[in-house]
Design a protein around this motif. Structure first.
Motif, short mmCIF file in Angstrom:
data_model
loop_
_atom_site.label_atom_id
_atom_site.label_comp_id
_atom_site.label_asym_id
_atom_site.label_seq_id
_atom_site.Cartn_x
_atom_site.Cartn_y
_atom_site.Cartn_z
N GLY A 42 0.80 -1.22 0.00
CA GLY A 42 0.00 0.00 0.00
C GLY A 42 0.83 1.26 0.00
N ASN A 43 0.34 2.27 0.77
CA ASN A 43 0.91 3.61 0.82
C ASN A 43 0.96 4.21 -0.59
N ASN A 44 1.85 5.12 -0.89
CA ASN A 44 1.91 5.75 -2.22
C ASN A 44 0.53 6.13 -2.76
N GLY A 45 -0.24 6.84 -1.95
CA GLY A 45 -1.55 7.28 -2.40
C GLY A 45 -2.68 6.29 -2.15
N GLN A 46 -2.38 5.11 -1.67
CA GLN A 46 -3.43 4.13 -1.34
C GLN A 46 -4.07 4.54 -0.01
N ASN A 47 -5.26 4.02 0.26
CA ASN A 47 -5.91 4.31 1.53
C ASN A 47 -5.61 3.25 2.59
N TYR A 48 -4.53 2.54 2.42
CA TYR A 48 -4.06 1.55 3.37
C TYR A 48 -2.54 1.49 3.27
N GLY A 49 -1.91 0.78 4.19
CA GLY A 49 -0.48 0.62 4.10
C GLY A 49 0.14 0.01 5.33
N VAL A 50 1.38 -0.41 5.18
CA VAL A 50 2.16 -0.98 6.26
C VAL A 50 3.30 -0.02 6.57
N GLN A 51 3.55 0.18 7.85
CA GLN A 51 4.65 1.03 8.29
C GLN A 51 5.65 0.18 9.07
N LEU A 52 6.90 0.64 9.05
CA LEU A 52 7.99 -0.01 9.76
C LEU A 52 8.64 1.00 10.68
N LEU A 57 6.33 -3.69 12.80
CA LEU A 57 5.42 -3.38 11.70
C LEU A 57 4.05 -2.98 12.23
N SER A 58 3.34 -2.18 11.46
CA SER A 58 1.96 -1.85 11.78
C SER A 58 1.21 -1.60 10.48
N GLY A 59 -0.12 -1.71 10.52
CA GLY A 59 -0.94 -1.45 9.35
C GLY A 59 -1.40 -2.72 8.66
N HIS A 60 -1.94 -2.53 7.45
CA HIS A 60 -2.52 -3.63 6.68
C HIS A 60 -2.01 -3.63 5.24
N ALA A 61 -1.79 -4.83 4.72
CA ALA A 61 -1.45 -5.05 3.31
C ALA A 61 -2.67 -5.67 2.63
N TRP A 62 -2.64 -5.73 1.28
CA TRP A 62 -3.77 -6.28 0.53
C TRP A 62 -3.30 -7.31 -0.47
N SER A 63 -4.04 -8.42 -0.53
CA SER A 63 -3.86 -9.45 -1.55
C SER A 63 -5.20 -9.68 -2.22
N SER A 64 -5.23 -9.68 -3.54
CA SER A 64 -6.50 -9.92 -4.23
C SER A 64 -6.98 -11.36 -4.05
N ASN A 65 -6.11 -12.24 -3.55
CA ASN A 65 -6.50 -13.64 -3.36
C ASN A 65 -6.85 -14.02 -1.93
N ILE A 66 -6.26 -13.36 -0.94
CA ILE A 66 -6.58 -13.69 0.46
C ILE A 66 -7.09 -12.48 1.24
N GLY A 67 -7.21 -11.33 0.61
CA GLY A 67 -7.76 -10.15 1.28
C GLY A 67 -6.74 -9.42 2.14
N TRP A 68 -7.24 -8.82 3.23
CA TRP A 68 -6.40 -8.01 4.11
C TRP A 68 -5.46 -8.85 4.94
N VAL A 69 -4.22 -8.35 5.08
CA VAL A 69 -3.21 -9.00 5.92
C VAL A 69 -2.83 -7.99 7.00
N ASN A 70 -3.04 -8.36 8.24
CA ASN A 70 -2.80 -7.49 9.39
C ASN A 70 -1.35 -7.61 9.88
N PHE A 71 -0.65 -6.48 9.93
CA PHE A 71 0.71 -6.44 10.44
C PHE A 71 0.81 -5.64 11.74
N ASN A 72 -0.32 -5.33 12.37
CA ASN A 72 -0.32 -4.43 13.53
C ASN A 72 0.44 -4.99 14.73
N GLY A 73 1.46 -4.23 15.15
CA GLY A 73 2.18 -4.50 16.38
C GLY A 73 3.06 -5.73 16.38
N ALA A 82 -3.72 -13.12 8.00
CA ALA A 82 -4.71 -12.94 6.94
C ALA A 82 -6.08 -12.90 7.60
N LEU A 83 -6.78 -11.78 7.46
CA LEU A 83 -8.03 -11.58 8.21
C LEU A 83 -9.18 -12.43 7.68
#
Length: 142
Positions: A42-52, A57-73, A82-83
């Motif tokens: 994400g990030n780069n203008g997306q409405n989601y993203g992962v931070q380091l 790590l924190s935030g969420h990533a996206w996969s079109s095959n498994i959906g949201w991936v939670n990296f929070n804390g 994978a949510l």
């Protein structure tokens, strides 16, 4: 005299604390799994993203095959989640970022290495400088 000493000590402590604080960096780009395809950080203008921040790590990533991936804390040896996963389906959705024999590493401006997500996700590669899909890396803005 004691009051001045305590004030000066407090000022030094606060200044030192701010100096040790690190900035969270946005991650950009994609990780790759031959089982599920691209995982967008994400990030780069997306409405989601992962931070380091350091190795956390924190935030969420996206996969079109498994959906949201939670990296929070989680740190770089923890588990992303994978949510969409369900224990009743036989998949817990955990993606292990590190162990004694593999792992994801913070190289300052990008992440390298592999994570493991069981049979559903398989191996997730965070940077590839050669071979199939060459030229992708999960990059850090900080």
């Amino acid at each position: 005299m004691l009051k001045k000493f305590l004030q000066l000590s407090l000022l030094i402590l606060v200044t030192f604390s701010f100096a040790l604080t690190t900035q969270a960096a946005d991650l950009t780009g994609y990780a790759w799994s031959s089982n599920i395809g691209w995982i967008s950080m994400g990030n780069n203008g997306q409405n989601y993203g992962v931070q380091l921040n350091g190795n956390t790590l924190s935030g969420h990533a996206w996969s079109s095959n498994i959906g949201w991936v939670n990296f929070n804390g989680i740190n770089l040896t923890g588990f992303a989640q994978a949510l969409a996963a369900s224990v009743t389906s036989g998949w817990d959705g955990q993606i292990k970022l590190g162990s004694n024999s593999y792992g994801v590493t913070n190289n300052g401006d990008h992440l390298t290495g592999y994570a493991w997500g069981d049979e559903v996700v398989g191996w997730v590669r965070f940077c590839n400088s050669g071979g199939p899909n060459a030229g992708y890396c999960v990059k850090s803005s900080g």
